[in-house]
Design a protein around this motif. Structure first.
Motif, PDB file in Angstrom:
ATOM      1  N   GLU A 127       0.849  -1.191   0.000  1.00  0.00           N
ATOM      2  CA  GLU A 127       0.000   0.000   0.000  1.00  0.00           C
ATOM      3  C   GLU A 127       0.886   1.242   0.000  1.00  0.00           C
ATOM      4  OE1 GLU A 127      -3.372   2.072   2.940  1.00  0.00           O
ATOM      5  OE2 GLU A 127      -2.190   0.355   3.627  1.00  0.00           O
ATOM      6  N   GLN A 128       0.582   2.192  -0.880  1.00  0.00           N
ATOM      7  CA  GLN A 128       1.275   3.480  -0.841  1.00  0.00           C
ATOM      8  C   GLN A 128       0.559   4.358   0.183  1.00  0.00           C
ATOM      9  OE1 GLN A 128       1.987   5.449  -4.618  1.00  0.00           O
ATOM     10  NE2 GLN A 128       2.166   7.442  -3.613  1.00  0.00           N
ATOM     11  N   LEU A 129       1.286   4.783   1.203  1.00  0.00           N
ATOM     12  CA  LEU A 129       0.678   5.570   2.271  1.00  0.00           C
ATOM     13  C   LEU A 129       0.638   7.057   1.953  1.00  0.00           C
ATOM     14  CD1 LEU A 129       2.149   3.920   5.510  1.00  0.00           C
ATOM     15  CD2 LEU A 129       0.093   3.322   4.216  1.00  0.00           C
ATOM     16  N   THR A 130       1.527   7.531   1.114  1.00  0.00           N
ATOM     17  CA  THR A 130       1.578   8.946   0.752  1.00  0.00           C
ATOM     18  C   THR A 130       0.874   9.189  -0.569  1.00  0.00           C
ATOM     19  OG1 THR A 130       3.749   8.562  -0.252  1.00  0.00           O
ATOM     20  CG2 THR A 130       3.710   9.436   2.012  1.00  0.00           C
ATOM     21  N   VAL A 131       0.553  10.436  -0.827  1.00  0.00           N
ATOM     22  CA  VAL A 131      -0.017  10.861  -2.108  1.00  0.00           C
ATOM     23  C   VAL A 131       0.920  11.896  -2.707  1.00  0.00           C
ATOM     24  CG1 VAL A 131      -1.968  11.943  -3.274  1.00  0.00           C
ATOM     25  CG2 VAL A 131      -2.370  10.447  -1.301  1.00  0.00           C
ATOM     26  N   ASP A 132       1.373  11.656  -3.943  1.00  0.00           N
ATOM     27  CA  ASP A 132       2.327  12.562  -4.581  1.00  0.00           C
ATOM     28  C   ASP A 132       1.759  13.962  -4.748  1.00  0.00           C
ATOM     29  OD1 ASP A 132       3.797  10.258  -4.835  1.00  0.00           O
ATOM     30  OD2 ASP A 132       3.688  10.152  -7.019  1.00  0.00           O
ATOM     31  N   GLY A 175      -8.504  11.356 -13.746  1.00  0.00           N
ATOM     32  CA  GLY A 175      -8.856  10.265 -14.650  1.00  0.00           C
ATOM     33  C   GLY A 175      -8.307  10.422 -16.049  1.00  0.00           C
ATOM     34  N   ARG A 176      -7.331  11.310 -16.230  1.00  0.00           N
ATOM     35  CA  ARG A 176      -6.803  11.561 -17.575  1.00  0.00           C
ATOM     36  C   ARG A 176      -5.695  10.593 -17.956  1.00  0.00           C
ATOM     37  NH1 ARG A 176      -5.651  17.907 -17.489  1.00  0.00           N
ATOM     38  NH2 ARG A 176      -4.916  17.438 -19.602  1.00  0.00           N
ATOM     39  N   ILE A 177      -4.983  10.049 -16.973  1.00  0.00           N
ATOM     40  CA  ILE A 177      -4.016   8.981 -17.218  1.00  0.00           C
ATOM     41  C   ILE A 177      -4.186   7.946 -16.115  1.00  0.00           C
ATOM     42  CG2 ILE A 177      -2.352  10.530 -18.334  1.00  0.00           C
ATOM     43  CD1 ILE A 177      -0.644  10.368 -15.781  1.00  0.00           C
ATOM     44  N   THR A 178      -3.618   6.758 -16.338  1.00  0.00           N
ATOM     45  CA  THR A 178      -3.689   5.713 -15.329  1.00  0.00           C
ATOM     46  C   THR A 178      -2.467   5.770 -14.428  1.00  0.00           C
ATOM     47  OG1 THR A 178      -2.504   4.061 -16.644  1.00  0.00           O
ATOM     48  CG2 THR A 178      -4.897   4.250 -16.984  1.00  0.00           C
ATOM     49  N   ARG A 179      -2.547   5.109 -13.285  1.00  0.00           N
ATOM     50  CA  ARG A 179      -1.403   5.054 -12.382  1.00  0.00           C
ATOM     51  C   ARG A 179      -0.203   4.402 -13.066  1.00  0.00           C
ATOM     52  NH1 ARG A 179       0.031   5.212  -6.979  1.00  0.00           N
ATOM     53  NH2 ARG A 179       1.588   3.692  -6.355  1.00  0.00           N
ATOM     54  N   ALA A 180      -0.464   3.400 -13.890  1.00  0.00           N
ATOM     55  CA  ALA A 180       0.620   2.706 -14.582  1.00  0.00           C
ATOM     56  C   ALA A 180       1.368   3.619 -15.543  1.00  0.00           C
ATOM     57  CB  ALA A 180       0.070   1.494 -15.328  1.00  0.00           C
ATOM     58  N   GLU A 181       0.716   4.691 -16.013  1.00  0.00           N
ATOM     59  CA  GLU A 181       1.350   5.607 -16.962  1.00  0.00           C
ATOM     60  C   GLU A 181       2.168   6.697 -16.284  1.00  0.00           C
ATOM     61  OE1 GLU A 181      -1.668   5.845 -20.724  1.00  0.00           O
ATOM     62  OE2 GLU A 181      -2.437   6.625 -18.821  1.00  0.00           O
ATOM     63  N   ASP A 233       4.844  -0.922  -9.103  1.00  0.00           N
ATOM     64  CA  ASP A 233       4.329  -1.355  -7.806  1.00  0.00           C
ATOM     65  C   ASP A 233       4.566  -2.852  -7.602  1.00  0.00           C
ATOM     66  OD1 ASP A 233       3.494   1.206  -7.345  1.00  0.00           O
ATOM     67  OD2 ASP A 233       1.355   0.809  -7.566  1.00  0.00           O
ATOM     68  N   GLU A 234       4.368  -3.637  -8.631  1.00  0.00           N
ATOM     69  CA  GLU A 234       4.552  -5.080  -8.513  1.00  0.00           C
ATOM     70  C   GLU A 234       6.020  -5.423  -8.267  1.00  0.00           C
ATOM     71  OE1 GLU A 234       4.196  -9.018  -8.095  1.00  0.00           O
ATOM     72  OE2 GLU A 234       2.626  -7.490  -7.979  1.00  0.00           O
ATOM     73  N   ALA A 235       6.928  -4.705  -8.938  1.00  0.00           N
ATOM     74  CA  ALA A 235       8.356  -4.945  -8.711  1.00  0.00           C
ATOM     75  C   ALA A 235       8.753  -4.555  -7.290  1.00  0.00           C
ATOM     76  CB  ALA A 235       9.185  -4.164  -9.732  1.00  0.00           C
ATOM     77  N   LEU A 236       8.191  -3.468  -6.797  1.00  0.00           N
ATOM     78  CA  LEU A 236       8.460  -3.076  -5.408  1.00  0.00           C
ATOM     79  C   LEU A 236       7.934  -4.124  -4.440  1.00  0.00           C
ATOM     80  CD1 LEU A 236       7.602   0.742  -5.521  1.00  0.00           C
ATOM     81  CD2 LEU A 236       9.880  -0.276  -5.278  1.00  0.00           C
ATOM     82  N   LEU A 272      10.290  -6.296  -1.927  1.00  0.00           N
ATOM     83  CA  LEU A 272      10.107  -6.209  -0.481  1.00  0.00           C
ATOM     84  C   LEU A 272       9.727  -7.547   0.128  1.00  0.00           C
ATOM     85  CD1 LEU A 272       8.143  -2.837  -0.361  1.00  0.00           C
ATOM     86  CD2 LEU A 272      10.436  -3.217   0.581  1.00  0.00           C
ATOM     87  N   SER A 273       9.245  -8.476  -0.692  1.00  0.00           N
ATOM     88  CA  SER A 273       8.733  -9.756  -0.198  1.00  0.00           C
ATOM     89  C   SER A 273       9.746 -10.886  -0.287  1.00  0.00           C
ATOM     90  CB  SER A 273       7.477 -10.152  -0.997  1.00  0.00           C
ATOM     91  OG  SER A 273       6.472  -9.178  -0.908  1.00  0.00           O
ATOM     92  N   LEU A 274      10.949 -10.619  -0.754  1.00  0.00           N
ATOM     93  CA  LEU A 274      11.911 -11.690  -1.010  1.00  0.00           C
ATOM     94  C   LEU A 274      12.423 -12.374   0.253  1.00  0.00           C
ATOM     95  CD1 LEU A 274      14.035 -10.238  -3.954  1.00  0.00           C
ATOM     96  CD2 LEU A 274      12.378 -12.113  -4.023  1.00  0.00           C
ATOM     97  N   GLY A 275      12.325 -11.713   1.399  1.00  0.00           N
ATOM     98  CA  GLY A 275      12.719 -12.355   2.638  1.00  0.00           C
ATOM     99  C   GLY A 275      14.098 -11.986   3.144  1.00  0.00           C
ATOM    100  N   GLY A 276      14.793 -11.102   2.448  1.00  0.00           N
ATOM    101  CA  GLY A 276      16.097 -10.667   2.921  1.00  0.00           C
ATOM    102  C   GLY A 276      15.970  -9.701   4.082  1.00  0.00           C
ATOM    103  N   SER A 277      17.085  -9.361   4.695  1.00  0.00           N
ATOM    104  CA  SER A 277      17.093  -8.390   5.777  1.00  0.00           C
ATOM    105  C   SER A 277      16.720  -7.012   5.238  1.00  0.00           C
ATOM    106  CB  SER A 277      18.475  -8.324   6.423  1.00  0.00           C
ATOM    107  OG  SER A 277      19.412  -7.736   5.525  1.00  0.00           O
TER     108      SER A 277
END
Length: 280
Positions: free
Chosen positions: A129-134, A145-151, A198-201, A205-210
């Protein structure tokens, strides 16, 4: 550590593969975890982000930080960067985004703070979850609604921000969030979030490393994708002492518990005791 809350942190900042100077600055010392992304050209951006970190430095090591103390730090950062800007022909500014462990009404929480387009994310279970708003032109386009988040990361002018530290009219946004055992938080500059989806992040973050391995790994991924900007990442793991994760959290978020809700608070207009004392 704050009253039994155990945190493990990691941080990395890198100049990237294109820029000559690293204008990012990080602070990752309890209870303050933030990233500042300076701007202004030449040395101005580097100095501006350093001024932001210096403004928050007095909070380091304290166990009794309140939201008003964070407001004071933001005000000090605005004043310091404004003074710096007046000494440079092109001016100077910075973003700031981060989390501060605060005490309010006897309860320990994260105070999330943001000015600009650096970001704070939270991973709970498998949900990011992104807690901040740019504060940016592209965020306004998404909101309209003029562009998507992915763009957002590829849109021309994506780096144009609408608020900056050093501009006294640029108010900070604040949110109170629970400190949850098992959560992982990421504070990063746009050099990371522009190069990683977002998916790469979430995957990184989920890989399990320190926390330290994760911060290094995320920056390495951004470098591999071009490193077009300075890149900074601060990772914070809550090992123990926070709210317990609940069984109903299988899809992420906090479905039913009011105490575990992230909510916006309007403290930018509050006047702290120290601010009143300085005026009296």
């Amino acid at each position: 550590m704050t009253e039994g809350i155990v945190l493990v942190t990691g941080a990395r900042t890198d100049v990237g593969r294109v820029r000559e100077i690293n204008e990012d600055a990080v602070l990752a010392q309890h209870p303050v975890f933030l990233v500042a992304d300076g701007m202004g050209g030449h040395e101005a951006g580097e100095l501006a982000s350093a001024e932001v970190v210096a403004a928050f430095q007095p909070l380091v090591g304290r166990q009794d930080v309140e939201p008003a103390d964070v407001v004071d730090a933001v005000a000090a950062a605005h004043a310091a960067v404004a003074r710096l800007s007046r000494t440079h022909a092109r001016g100077a500014g910075s973003t700031v985004s981060g989390i501060v462990a605060v005490v309010q009404n006897g309860v320990h929480s994260w105070l999330v703070v943001n000015i600009g387009d650096s970001r704070v994310y939270r991973l709970v279970g498998s949900t990011l979850e992104q807690l901040t708003v740019d504060h940016s032109v592209v965020q306004e386009l998404v909101d309209d609604g003029r562009i998507t988040r992915a763009e957002m990361s590829t849109y021309p002018g994506r780096n144009v921000i609408t608020r900056a530290v050093g501009d006294q009219s640029s108010a900070a946004d604040y949110w109170l969030a629970p400190i949850v055992t098992g959560e992982r938080l990421l504070v990063c500059s746009d050099g990371l979030s522009n190069d990683l989806s977002d998916e790469a992040l979430r995957a990184g973050l989920s890989l399990g490393g320190s926390a330290q391995q994760t911060a290094h790994g995320l920056v390495d991924q951004a470098l591999a994708r071009g490193g077009r900007d300075n890149i900074s990442a601060v990772v914070v793991d809550v090992r123990s002492g926070g709210l317990a994760q609940r069984a109903d959290e299988v899809t992420g978020g906090f479905a039913t518990s009011a105490e575990a809700t992230v909510h916006t608070i309007d403290i930018d207009t509050h006047t702290s005791e120290r601010q009143r004392a300085r005026r009296d």
